[in-house]
Design a protein around this motif. Structure first.
Motif, PDB file in Angstrom:
ATOM      1  N   ALA A 174      27.027  49.987  37.712  1.00 60.10           N
ATOM      2  CA  ALA A 174      27.697  48.688  37.684  1.00 60.10           C
ATOM      3  C   ALA A 174      28.846  48.717  38.686  1.00 60.10           C
ATOM      4  N   ILE A 175      29.216  47.542  39.144  1.00 56.95           N
ATOM      5  CA  ILE A 175      30.422  47.382  39.955  1.00 56.95           C
ATOM      6  C   ILE A 175      31.200  46.204  39.398  1.00 56.95           C
ATOM      7  N   ALA A 176      32.508  46.230  39.602  1.00 55.64           N
ATOM      8  CA  ALA A 176      33.391  45.155  39.150  1.00 55.64           C
ATOM      9  C   ALA A 176      34.195  44.674  40.347  1.00 55.64           C
ATOM     10  N   ILE A 177      34.142  43.373  40.607  1.00 59.90           N
ATOM     11  CA  ILE A 177      34.830  42.781  41.752  1.00 59.90           C
ATOM     12  C   ILE A 177      35.959  41.895  41.219  1.00 59.90           C
ATOM     13  N   PRO A 178      37.219  42.327  41.409  1.00 61.48           N
ATOM     14  CA  PRO A 178      38.338  41.532  40.881  1.00 61.48           C
ATOM     15  C   PRO A 178      38.631  40.316  41.750  1.00 61.48           C
ATOM     16  N   ILE A 179      38.787  39.161  41.087  1.00 63.01           N
ATOM     17  CA  ILE A 179      39.049  37.899  41.779  1.00 63.01           C
ATOM     18  C   ILE A 179      40.279  37.247  41.162  1.00 63.01           C
ATOM     19  N   LYS A 180      41.140  36.743  41.998  1.00 58.59           N
ATOM     20  CA  LYS A 180      42.347  36.037  41.539  1.00 58.59           C
ATOM     21  C   LYS A 180      42.479  34.770  42.397  1.00 58.59           C
ATOM     22  N   ILE A 181      43.067  33.741  41.824  1.00 59.09           N
ATOM     23  CA  ILE A 181      43.286  32.506  42.572  1.00 59.09           C
ATOM     24  C   ILE A 181      44.353  32.738  43.622  1.00 59.09           C
ATOM     25  N   SER A 182      44.102  32.259  44.837  1.00 55.54           N
ATOM     26  CA  SER A 182      45.072  32.360  45.923  1.00 55.54           C
ATOM     27  C   SER A 182      46.199  31.370  45.655  1.00 55.54           C
ATOM     28  N   SER A 183      47.457  31.828  45.775  1.00 51.87           N
ATOM     29  CA  SER A 183      48.572  30.899  45.496  1.00 51.87           C
ATOM     30  C   SER A 183      49.045  30.196  46.739  1.00 51.87           C
TER      31      SER A 183
END
Length: 183
Positions: A174-183
């Motif tokens: 498995a892989i996990a790709i972290p995503i966050k909203i650009s401010s």
């Protein structure tokens, strides 16, 4: 001349019908799925085809290490987001991208490509159809070994600690790709 036109039209219809039959048959073995997710007031969707393990060795064999993979089967996988996001800390503009990966034993490169492709591989050589000059973002994430086998390739999302995590899992990887909203 009329016979030549009739033969050419007949060949075209036969060829087109053959392609439709091929597409229908491949969908039975790797059905398509669209995953949608809302995280951090952002809409995400992924369209992909989900191949099965079927007792095969997946990573390092069916999906070779160090080579571009269409990240599923059949058509190129697409990723869409409706706001600018940070993928593992790097900005990706809102839009639709084809999603490619380069699996390795300890990490994967995740590639968001701005070009749309009808099919994930070139019929001539079976290689991924991606054109790297259209890469909008490339990030690398570590692999995570799984205790249980994931029989069918899966992409899914979870919200955790202010992030949206996009997971990909198949076989024992498995892989996990972290995503966050650009401010």
């Amino acid at each position: 001349m009329k016979r030549i036109v009739i033969v050419l039209v007949g060949l075209f219809i036969l060829g087109y019908s053959g392609l439709l039959l091929l597409k229908h048959n491949t969908k039975k073995h790797s059905p398509e799925e669209t995953i949608t997710h809302i995280g951090q007031d952002t809409n995400f969707s992924v369209f992909y085809n989900r191949p099965f393990k079927k007792e095969r060795i997946i990573f390092g064999d069916l999906v070779p290490y160090g080579e571009v993979w269409r990240t599923g089967a059949n058509e190129a996988t697409t990723f869409t987001c409706d706001k600018d996001i940070l993928v593992d800390g790097t900005i990706l503009k809102a839009g639709t991208y084809t999603l490619w990966t380069i699996p390795n034993k300890d990490s994967w490169k995740i590639i968001f490509n701005s070009k749309t492709y009808n099919w994930g591989v070139d019929f001539k050589d079976g290689k991924a159809k991606r054109d790297s000059k259209h890469d909008a973002l490339v990030v690398e994430v570590p692999t995570q070994p799984l205790l249980n086998i994931v029989e069918q390739f899966s992409i899914y999302f979870q919200n955790a600690n202010g992030f949206t995590i996009m997971y990909m899992a198949w076989d024992r990887t498995a892989i996990a790709i972290p995503i966050k909203i650009s401010s």
